[in-house]
Scaffold this active site. Structure first.
Site, PDB file in Angstrom:
ATOM      1  N   LYS F  97       2.330  18.428   1.871  1.00 57.46           N
ATOM      2  CA  LYS F  97       2.383  19.206   0.630  1.00 57.46           C
ATOM      3  C   LYS F  97       1.376  20.323   0.787  1.00 57.46           C
ATOM      4  O   LYS F  97       0.159  20.087   0.832  1.00 57.46           O
ATOM      5  CB  LYS F  97       2.024  18.345  -0.586  1.00 57.46           C
ATOM      6  CG  LYS F  97       1.933  19.189  -1.852  1.00 57.46           C
ATOM      7  CD  LYS F  97       1.516  18.458  -3.094  1.00 57.46           C
ATOM      8  CE  LYS F  97       1.173  19.487  -4.175  1.00 57.46           C
ATOM      9  NZ  LYS F  97       0.685  18.880  -5.412  1.00 57.46           N
ATOM     10  N   GLY F 158      -3.086  20.317 -14.019  1.00 59.93           N
ATOM     11  CA  GLY F 158      -3.948  19.553 -14.909  1.00 59.93           C
ATOM     12  C   GLY F 158      -3.944  19.991 -16.358  1.00 59.93           C
ATOM     13  O   GLY F 158      -4.624  19.396 -17.184  1.00 59.93           O
ATOM     14  N   ALA F 184       3.610  20.848 -11.223  1.00 58.08           N
ATOM     15  CA  ALA F 184       2.305  20.926 -11.889  1.00 58.08           C
ATOM     16  C   ALA F 184       2.533  21.255 -13.347  1.00 58.08           C
ATOM     17  O   ALA F 184       3.502  21.934 -13.694  1.00 58.08           O
ATOM     18  CB  ALA F 184       1.389  21.972 -11.265  1.00 58.08           C
ATOM     19  N   GLY F 185       1.657  20.772 -14.185  1.00 54.93           N
ATOM     20  CA  GLY F 185       1.672  21.139 -15.588  1.00 54.93           C
ATOM     21  C   GLY F 185       2.370  20.158 -16.509  1.00 54.93           C
ATOM     22  O   GLY F 185       2.253  20.276 -17.736  1.00 54.93           O
ATOM     23  N   ALA F 206       0.664  14.143 -11.251  1.00 57.71           N
ATOM     24  CA  ALA F 206      -0.485  13.261 -11.055  1.00 57.71           C
ATOM     25  C   ALA F 206      -1.187  13.030 -12.391  1.00 57.71           C
ATOM     26  O   ALA F 206      -1.027  11.971 -13.008  1.00 57.71           O
ATOM     27  CB  ALA F 206      -1.454  13.854 -10.041  1.00 57.71           C
ATOM     28  N   SER F 207      -1.928  14.023 -12.856  1.00 55.71           N
ATOM     29  CA  SER F 207      -2.774  13.860 -14.047  1.00 55.71           C
ATOM     30  C   SER F 207      -2.026  13.281 -15.240  1.00 55.71           C
ATOM     31  O   SER F 207      -2.593  12.483 -15.989  1.00 55.71           O
ATOM     32  CB  SER F 207      -3.354  15.215 -14.469  1.00 55.71           C
ATOM     33  OG  SER F 207      -3.987  15.848 -13.392  1.00 55.71           O
TER      34      SER F 207
END
Lengths: 72, 256, 256, 72, 256, 256, 72, 72
Positions: F97, F158, F184-185, F206-207
């Site tokens: 990645k 994040g 992301a986001g 992830a987050s």
């Protein structure tokens, strides 16, 4: 006699008209002479300005004297 | 563009109506009136305090701004009708911005008390301008009751969230036979412009100006925004499209 | 409010920059220039056709509007640099609105060709105003390359979708050391006001005006909207809040 | 000699300067006298206006003559 | 996660309630019931046509799905109450999805007729599930009238516009003492997930499934979406933040 | 529905890819892997500390989850290429990645360093999965460079702001010839569902899971959401319409 | 006698109960035996199923016979 | 000799292979026996695991020993 004016208890001499009462209330107050900008209700009923000088206030009545302020 | 508009039997010189609530001083109110070029400003009716000097009415009169009493703080039709009657006595106007809210937390209008109050006041000869939610059905009912305008919220009073549901405002406008005045939630100039682009006839706002860091400057911004939105509505905007379209000619390109 | 702003070594009298693309006639362009009160207007460079009378330059000159050549239609840095050189020869200006698009379907800028062209043109003494996407990193790179402004899109050219990602525009503004000019996607007045509220220094638009049903009226709307957004930005808007806040006094309520 | 002017083939007399060529092209054309608003490239290289009157066009060259139009 | 929920005196095994309107055939309805794993499905009451074979009730019974009659098409409290009474006679259930719309164009609920009908039906022992707009005040009134749930719209019936005003739904949820069921406007799975994330207890939808290109597949999508949204609501999402936050360690970077 | 999908030469059993960043413990990671049913999980490469016991690799191996090393923290193509080489040595995988961010404040990808790194790594035989912004042109370039997927952000890492510009994601999907992975986001389940509805092939996050109040529950929510969005995309949603459309029959109404 | 059934005029023999009327209406109809799934109103008033067999329909009445269909 | 290992200065005996160095570094460390999960670079160049046991570390070199951790 005992009155409630704008929520507060007041004791006043008998034989007072609404006009006299309002005048006292606003001595140096925030409305123009003749009451421009203010209105009154007695026991929840509006009393037109034209009747103020003949409207005799009675013991135990609740008087609301309102005026325009910033708002809205 | 002539931004005057007809409300009831009156021709107002501006489509920006000011709420005076939250203004830090009469001095600032005066500046805001000047900068906004408004023609009408709301006042609330509250208990007169002995000993206070000067009145908001003097400021409005000096600027030639029409006074519009409201029934802010009323929770029942009964209270609102009485307040309107008192305002008429005090101010010599049969116009009233009718507010009947359901609670102090949301300040949202109570549809049932509102309609009842509107009907009663119309019957008593008032020019009723009701603050309402953005429900097209309630707006319709208020018109049927004889209100002189409908004044839907964009979002709750004082939130500055703008227009939460533009579709609802557009729906109200599309079937309105009286002026539609956007009346709560405006936060900044683009919100006011959007209200006018959706077809509202005017915008009423208080906090967005009176609680801005620089109220007079925001008043000027709002005046320009209402004008901008009004002009844009009439100018016929380009349709939204999802594919790009060149604005420069695609022919006549040189080989370089 | 003085709406002039400094761009490179020039003080422009208006924060609304006009694109002339899509305008139906020189007559309409003239009206639009007047109504918008713009101080600068783009032109494209295309093959001269023998026998055509009159020039857009005459219209601009008559109105005292600065001409800003663009490189519309260019797909490579090479083409764009050449086009800028030719424009400089033709128009006697070293200013250029730099466009290098990746394809004709999206008309989105090609970051790689764009940056290469920007670097080359800066080295040749041009005042480079690049049309870019809303990527804050690319905006930063263009500034580092010496561009005199960055001109991010709100949405693709000609779509009228407004500002698709306000967070990105705000991020570009927050770290910009040169003027930020919103340069594509504006559809209506509230879009232009929002661009200014986000902190842009100016707005450049073409289709929103030139292809509106009434171009001159939309031009006036945009002028007012840019002004409104600019004023609102400076006035310090109220914060957004999720709970209502009364604008009328909660004290002094009568018992009715 | 054979030239390509704005993409089209043209046959012209020999011994022509760029200034003369452009003048012919825009006879009654859309640029002001003296060439204000127009520019030229020969075989991809920009030729500054100051050199037009001394720049001799040669057989086989491709000339682009551009002018400002609405756009952008 | 156990997705069952308590509605009136019943424990429903699914938080997805199906509307049968718009389904192209009983065969498709059967597939949709299976794929959605719903526990309750609406029906309308209409004039019986002689000679038609089979009934939607057979399909529901075979799948063990509870039937929920509605009052769709009613415009007055009177009609709605009568329709509910007839449904009770026909179907042996005192549950009713109460719809009283103001007109056929918007299909928006009429607050006044709705509340009147709700009060009457509660008094007659019905379990009343009212289709309402997204006004928190009306939702409150319906609860005070004894409704067993409130069912606000996301957007008008059949539009697929999703949840037009999430703040209003969140406000209704925040003060609800009965289940909140999102009941119109859902277009796709993410809309249903969002409804649950806002705190709704269940979702009721018809067109989004029955008029999708592949109804059974959309039914499965909606079942998963309701589950996803319900889980996410309980899982405590991360707060939104406007600045990035690394998810990889910022320490221990090598020098390469 | 079979949610497996082809990525490079691998058939992954899940369309939800996990980022391990921010997970509070290996125990929670283990629960999250189980609940998410993911088939691939990212790791970062950092300096080995003597004396630390146990490795994330053991947890992944036990769950049969493929490891995907990233280049998080790298700011240049040079660093990223080196990090990928080290990861290949350490983990025995040529998948990477690819992250090359421009700064620590925005964590936005640097288009120039990113493309350079991608080209270098493809030349060295890597399967390159680049984290990119939502610019369709950059996505195209990364594909031309031979990347095995493109992984555009919804919003900055994040932030939990969801998909800031759905039009851009849809544009990337519409012209992609490799899988598109939203990376992301994402903040909550409806964001993940929306990503799939826009046509993304998978979601990487992830987050949103690891920093939720209840990570394992959020992992289950995300798994359901990805499934829901995928199904909905395939099911063919109803078009959005601005006018209501009855779902109950308008004929056969009784007179009551 | 003249009846209105679901909006349409009908002429039927006198001395008919509501049960008989409904039975005829749905001959081969879409409701189960015994009327499961259907309900009836006469002149706007709901008639409970238990009363169908004793409820004598009278000339001029308007009968609505409803059943459950897909909707909502 | 003087080395920089993961950014910190270290003094080690001469004649050390990279394999030996890494072994010491991770005594009771977070990688499996045989180095699974870790990788090393010397002066910025990756050293394949197969070469660790023959790669002689030299004075002044900077060694980075990396391992997989949660992230991304």
């Amino acid at each position: 006699m005992q009155l409630t004016i704008n929520g507060d208890p007041h004791t006043v001499a008998a034989q007072l008209t609404l006009a006299e009462l309002i005048d006292r209330h606003r001595s140096a107050g925030n409305t123009s002479p003749g009451g421009r900008g203010s209105a009154a209700a007695v026991d929840g009923e509006v009393v037109p300005r034209a009747e103020w000088s003949t409207f005799a206030v009675r013991d135990g009545q609740a008087i609301e004297i309102l005026t325009a302020v910033q708002g809205g | 563009m002539n931004d005057s508009f007809q409300l009831a039997d009156e021709l107002l010189a501006s489509r920006l109506i000011l709420g005076s609530g939250g203004v830090p001083s009469m001095q600032v109110l005066d500046e805001v009136l000047a900068a906004s070029q408004t023609a009408m400003c709301t006042v609330a009716m509250r208990r007169a305090h002995p000993g206070t000097h000067g009145s908001i009415l003097d400021v409005l009169e000096r600027r030639g701004v029409r006074v519009l009493p409201n029934t802010a703080g009323c929770r029942t039709a009964h209270e609102a009708v009485r307040t309107a009657q008192l305002a008429r006595e005090a101010l010599g106007t049969n116009w009233v911005k009718l507010e009947v809210v359901a609670d102090d937390r949301t300040l949202l209008p109570d549809p049932f008390e509102l309609l009842e109050a509107a009907e009663a006041l119309v019957a008593q000869g008032f020019v009723v301008l009701p603050y309402t939610n953005d429900d097209p059905v309630l707006a319709r009912r208020l018109q049927q009751a004889g209100c002189a305008a409908v004044m839907p919220l964009g979002s709750p009073i004082g939130t500055g969230l703008g227009i939460g549901n533009p579709d609802n405002i557009a729906m109200i406008v599309s079937e309105a036979r009286v002026p539609v005045i956007l009346d709560a939630g405006i936060g900044t100039a683009s919100d006011a412009a959007l209200a006018m682009e959706l077809g509202c006839d005017a915008v009423l706002l208080a906090s967005a100006i009176t609680r801005a860091q620089h109220p007079a400057q925001m008043a000027a911004a709002m005046a320009a925004a209402v004008s901008a939105g009004r002009l844009a509505r009439g100018a016929g905007r380009i349709p939204k499209r999802h594919h790009a379209r060149a604005s420069s000619p695609t022919e006549g390109m040189p080989v370089l």
